[in-house]
Design an enzyme around this catalytic site. Structure first.
Site, short mmCIF file in Angstrom:
data_model
loop_
_atom_site.label_atom_id
_atom_site.label_comp_id
_atom_site.label_asym_id
_atom_site.label_seq_id
_atom_site.Cartn_x
_atom_site.Cartn_y
_atom_site.Cartn_z
CD GLU A 1 47.68 37.94 43.38
OE1 GLU A 1 48.68 37.35 43.83
OE2 GLU A 1 47.25 39.00 43.84
CB ALA B 1 54.65 48.01 52.32
C1 LIG Z 1 39.18 45.13 48.34
C2 LIG Z 1 40.66 44.87 48.40
C3 LIG Z 1 41.11 43.59 48.67
C4 LIG Z 1 42.48 43.34 48.80
N1 LIG Z 1 42.90 42.09 49.13
C5 LIG Z 1 44.21 41.88 49.42
C6 LIG Z 1 44.65 40.63 49.95
O1 LIG Z 1 43.86 39.68 50.11
N2 LIG Z 1 45.95 40.50 50.30
C7 LIG Z 1 46.85 41.50 50.14
O2 LIG Z 1 48.00 41.31 50.47
N3 LIG Z 1 46.47 42.70 49.64
C8 LIG Z 1 45.17 42.92 49.29
N4 LIG Z 1 44.77 44.15 48.81
C9 LIG Z 1 45.73 45.23 48.69
C10 LIG Z 1 46.08 45.61 47.26
O3 LIG Z 1 46.80 44.63 46.65
C11 LIG Z 1 46.79 46.97 47.34
O4 LIG Z 1 45.84 47.93 47.68
C12 LIG Z 1 47.46 47.35 46.05
O5 LIG Z 1 48.55 46.51 45.81
C13 LIG Z 1 47.94 48.80 46.03
O6 LIG Z 1 48.66 49.14 47.15
P1 LIG Z 1 48.30 50.44 47.99
O7 LIG Z 1 46.87 50.37 48.29
O8 LIG Z 1 49.23 50.55 49.10
O9 LIG Z 1 48.51 51.63 46.96
P2 LIG Z 1 49.91 52.39 46.67
O10 LIG Z 1 50.96 51.39 46.41
O11 LIG Z 1 50.13 53.39 47.72
O12 LIG Z 1 49.54 53.09 45.32
C14 LIG Z 1 48.86 54.32 45.22
C15 LIG Z 1 48.87 54.76 43.78
O13 LIG Z 1 50.21 54.98 43.35
C16 LIG Z 1 50.48 54.24 42.20
N5 LIG Z 1 51.86 53.84 42.15
C17 LIG Z 1 52.53 53.13 43.09
N6 LIG Z 1 53.77 52.92 42.69
C18 LIG Z 1 53.91 53.51 41.48
C19 LIG Z 1 54.96 53.62 40.54
N7 LIG Z 1 56.13 53.08 40.77
N8 LIG Z 1 54.73 54.30 39.39
C20 LIG Z 1 53.53 54.84 39.14
N9 LIG Z 1 52.49 54.76 39.98
C21 LIG Z 1 52.68 54.10 41.14
C22 LIG Z 1 49.53 53.09 42.27
O14 LIG Z 1 49.31 52.52 41.00
C23 LIG Z 1 48.30 53.73 42.83
O15 LIG Z 1 47.60 54.37 41.81
C24 LIG Z 1 43.41 44.40 48.63
C25 LIG Z 1 42.94 45.67 48.34
C26 LIG Z 1 41.60 45.93 48.24
C27 LIG Z 1 41.14 47.32 47.96
#
Ligand SMILES: Cc1cc2nc3c(=O)[nH]c(=O)nc-3n(C[C@H](O)[C@H](O)[C@H](O)COP(=O)(O)OP(=O)(O)OC[C@H]3O[C@@H](n4cnc5c(N)ncnc54)[C@H](O)[C@@H]3O)c2cc1C
Ligand SMILES: Cc1cc2nc3c(=O)[nH]c(=O)nc-3n(C[C@H](O)[C@H](O)[C@H](O)COP(=O)(O)OP(=O)(O)OC[C@H]3O[C@@H](n4cnc5c(N)ncnc54)[C@H](O)[C@@H]3O)c2cc1C
Lengths: 381, 380
Positions: free
Chosen positions: B243, B130
């Site tokens: 944020e 998620a």
């Molecule tokens: C270095 C780093 C630090 C971070 N720090 C934190 C933190 O401190 N706390 C925290 O909670 N999180 C943190 N994150 C997590 C970050 O917020 C998530 O990686 C981000 O929200 C995306 O989620 P996901 O990686 O699961 O990608 P996914 O949600 O799986 O997305 C994959 C791809 O699908 C696309 N996508 C998803 N839904 C849709 C849609 N409806 N329509 C079109 N495209 C879509 C996305 O844009 C993306 O390109 C961090 C991430 C990184 C890499």
């Protein structure tokens, strides 16, 4: 353009080799420890994947650049870094193959194609760019030796190669296309200093170094090709390897694409597969289209080369287009993986870095455009 | 005309901060990048120096400053290229949850530590399955008597290794509605059942301790719920404007730094006997980059002032987050080419910059999510 049966077989063999031998954890280890994949090279060479376009008498495949490109693409697709390392093992040998004499080729090419030796070529100098018409490195004749002085930069396999082809000025003043020669220098000659360039954006397993030559003496017979032809030979070499670099870029893009495609078909968010979002679908469509375009121009350039109609314009176009395309496709792959894309484990960030390196070597976009424009516009009245 | 104007006091704050960073941070950044961690002591030094959480009221040790202080910290931190010391994340993203929604007891207990650097904070929303779909989170929080029991895992958590206090989002499995099931909780490091997992290897942000976190029957007192039960989503949404703006504050100064450095390099680097900057193609490319950066700066400063005025700028901050983070990537990518082969060496500062800025279009809501929010809030 249709591949011949033998080309399809080579492609398949390369794919199978890559599938069986490449292991991303090993790659990351080699990258971190900056060690060349020597064993992998040996295995690739045993199967004939090194020097496909070289004559059989020197251990080559007796095939064409198209074949070499197919292998480069297949290897880089499975692992952008290891694939590049294997292809770059022969970087410079292409030049020796075309312009060296029989004795040199027997001595060196056989070892390169056997995966026992890395090649090296030293053309560029600091602040000079890739036109090479101005060179500070000199080779002066003394009795039966060349005495070489100068500094070359950014030599792939620098410090690890079994020979270097060094571009030198042999006449004090030289007009375009004269007074420049390529001279083969063995790495154990006194007076050679190798300065490794340290950590890199990518391809850390392949050495990159500046090399200084201080009164380095080699026999006159180490001249490669003809004196006065050095510049033309260097350019012909670059025109050839730009096509190979383009093939690597196509492979890197295809590899990043494969991974992203598999991911979006499997990953769910908002109770839907990513591949169900229209934006994702369009990204996939864009990526596939870009890869296909770059692949077409790359193999067109390679096929013309094999027909004896090598076209420097097409080489530059292919390198520029394929490298840019690979950077864009790998970058989009990172995005499609979301946070996972930024992690080493998912590989696509490494694919991006490897693609970017292709864009930055063998002349950047500006250099390619200069070359293309020169050729397209021609001399103005 | 400057859009943001700074008081004498704020200018003095900037100067002190810059001195501090030059002395205590910049010289060590390369070492921390190699070690993949910044020492906790530097957080403490930064806190003792008065540079963490400037928005917190004097009652808890802060200076009660407005959002301009966040801009100053973000800008000055950018110049250090130190991603590990995620001061903006701590001061402007995580701690504000506690400040806005905490009870007086919670605030008394934790805020002074957040301000003086004894407490490094983190926020955990993302889970392996998620990310964009925050509501899809599976981590559960179940009330048992006076305690709350947390089970599940979080990933990609910034400050994950160093954190002393974690704000975690978790769902009550007894509540069916996805959006009303989520609450926020305060979990202290060292609580039995809260395990910090491995530090994740990544493209950039090498000194940032991004980590996985695991919870197995992790028991916290009921008083550690932050805000009303079930209001987790509302709180998250309320804080996202700031944020995203914080991301913009990271992106624009980073782009400025890249361009500044590239212009300088093109002035000194010589190609075929003439400085690169004398080439028309290079000049045009630099002008294009500078134009983008200036557009980013203007939009950023405008949004900062709107935010200080208390306006709702969800659409604009979403647009700015997406545009500026893409812009900085575009600029860094182009800059590498202008630098040419030197752009393949880690010695070249743009290489690190490019590896670092790549994440900006992914975290804090991906750029696709930003565009989706903007579309939704404009009624499309
Ligand atoms: C270095 C780093 C630090 C971070 N720090 C934190 C933190 O401190 N706390 C925290 O909670 N999180 C943190 N994150 C997590 C970050 O917020 C998530 O990686 C981000 O929200 C995306 O989620 P996901 O990686 O699961 O990608 P996914 O949600 O799986 O997305 C994959 C791809 O699908 C696309 N996508 C998803 N839904 C849709 C849609 N409806 N329509 C079109 N495209 C879509 C996305 O844009 C993306 O390109 C961090 C991430 C990184 C890499
Ligand atoms: C990873 C790597 C491996 C390499 N391996 C070897 C090797 O084995 N042997 C070897 O001899 N060399 C090697 N090189 C050097 C390579 O050949 C050089 O990149 C090339 O010779 C110089 O290219 P360039 O002119 O684009 O200069 P770069 O240094 O790449 O270009 C510098 C800048 O000038 C710009 N520029 C160049 N010309 C113009 C122009 N006319 N107008 C406007 N802008 C211009 C470029 O776009 C770029 O911004 C390697 C380089 C790299 C990065």
């Amino acid at each position: 353009m249709e591949l011949t049966r033998s080309q399809k077989e080579i492609q398949k063999a390369a794919q199978e080799f890559a599938k069986g031998e490449f292991d991303k954890e090993v790659t990351v280890e080699l990258e971190q420890s900056r060690s060349y994949p020597a064993e992998l090279l040996q295995k690739a060479a045993e199967l004939g994947f090194v020097g496909l376009q070289f004559a059989e008498e020197y251990g080559g495949g007796g095939l064409g650049l198209v074949d070499a490109c197919l292998v480069a693409e297949a290897l880089c697709r499975k692992d952008s870094t290891m694939g590049s390392a294997v292809v770059l093992a022969a970087f410079g040998a292409e030049c020796l193959h075309r312009f060296g004499d029989k004795k040199m080729k027997e001595q060196y090419l056989e070892q390169v194609t056997a995966g026992k030796m890395l090649a090296g070529i030293a053309l560029g100098e600091s602040d000079r760019g890739d036109d090479f018409t101005v060179l500070d490195t000199t080779a002066t004749r003394s009795d039966n030796e060349w005495i070489i002085n100068g500094k070359k930069r950014y030599v792939t396999n620098g410090g690890a190669a079994g020979f270097y082809l060094v571009l030198c000025r042999t006449e004090a003043k030289h007009a375009e296309n004269s007074g420049v020669a390529l001279i083969l220098v063995e790495p154990d000659r006194p007076g050679i200093t190798v300065a490794d360039l340290g950590d890199k954006l990518a391809l850390n397993s392949v050495a990159l170094a500046d090399i200084t030559f201080a009164d380095v003496r080699v026999p006159l017979t180490n001249l490669v090709g003809k004196e006065g032809q050095g510049l033309a030979q260097a350019r012909a070499f670059l025109d050839e390897v730009k096509i190979l670099a383009a093939a690597r870029a196509v492979g890197i893009a295809a590899g990043a694409f494969d991974r992203a495609l598999a991911y979006v078909k499997q990953r769910e968010q908002f109770e839907r597969k990513l591949a169900q979002f229209q934006i994702t679908r369009h990204k996939i469509a864009d990526m596939a289209t870009k890869i296909e375009l770059a692949r077409l121009i790359t193999y067109r350039a390679a096929a013309d080369f094999d027909k004896g109609k090598a076209d420097p314009t097409l080489s530059a176009m292919a390198k520029m287009t394929a490298a840019r395309m690979a950077v864009e496709v790998a970058d989009e792959a990172i995005q499609l993986f979301g946070g996972y894309g930024y992690m080493t484990e998912q590989e696509v960030e490494r694919y991006y870095r490897d693609a970017k390196t292709i864009e930055l070597c063998l002349g950047t976009r500006e250099s390619q455009k200069d070359r293309i424009a020169d050729l397209v516009i021609g001399k103005l009245k | 005309m400057n859009i943001i104007t700074y008081s004498a006091e704020q200018q003095e704050f900037r100067k002190r901060l810059r001195d501090f960073l030059e002395r205590e941070v910049s010289p060590y950044v390369d070492q921390w990048e190699r070690e993949h961690l910044v020492p906790k002591s530097v957080w403490q030094k930064m806190g003792r120096g008065g540079f963490l959480c400037p928005s917190i009221s004097t009652e808890y040790g802060g200076i009660g400053g407005d959002f301009r202080y966040a801009v100053i910290v973000a800008e000055e931190m950018s110049r250090t290229c130190c991603t590990g010391l995620a001061a903006s994340l701590h001061s402007d993203v995580v701690v504000p949850y506690l400040d806005s929604f905490g009870t007086p007891e919670q605030k008394r207990k934790y805020l002074p530590g957040c301000v003086n650097g004894d407490i490094i904070s983190a926020v955990a929303m993302t889970e392996p399955d998620a990310g964009s779909d925050v509501a899809g989170m599976k981590t559960t929080a179940v009330e048992q008597g006076d305690e709350i029991v947390i089970n599940g895992s979080k990933t990609f958590i910034s400050n994950g290794v160093n954190c002393d206090l974690l704000i975690i989002a978790a769902r009550d499995p007894g509540i069916a509605s996805k959006h009303h099931a989520v609450s926020l909780y305060l979990v202290e490091a060292g609580t039995p059942g809260f395990n910090k997992g491995r530090q994740l290897e990544k493209m950039g942000w090498h000194s940032q301790d991004t980590a996985e976190l695991f919870f197995s029957d992790c028991r916290i007192p009921k008083q550690n719920r932050l805000g009303e039960n079930g209001s987790g989503f509302m709180m998250l949404m309320q804080k996202l404007q700031q944020e995203r703006l914080t991301c913009v504050l990271g992106a624009v100064p980073a782009a400025e730094l890249v361009v500044e450095w590239t212009v300088e390099r093109c002035r000194t680097a010589v190609q075929n006997g003439k400085p690169l900057i004398k080439s028309q193609a290079v000049q045009f490319a630099l002008v294009e980059m500078l134009t983008e950066v200036k557009l980013g700066r203007t939009y950023m400063e405008k949004l900062v002032m709107d935010h200080i005025e208390g306006q709702t700028i969800v659409v604009e901050t979403s647009m700015a987050k997406y545009w500026t983070t893409e812009m900085v990537n575009r600029v860094a990518d182009r800059a590498l080419e202008l630098v040419g082969e030197y752009g393949t060496l880690e010695d070249c500062p743009i290489v690190r910059a490019k590896r670092d800025v790549r994440v900006m279009s992914i975290f804090a809501g991906t750029n696709e999510i930003m565009k989706g929010i903007a579309a939704k809030f404009m009624g499309m």
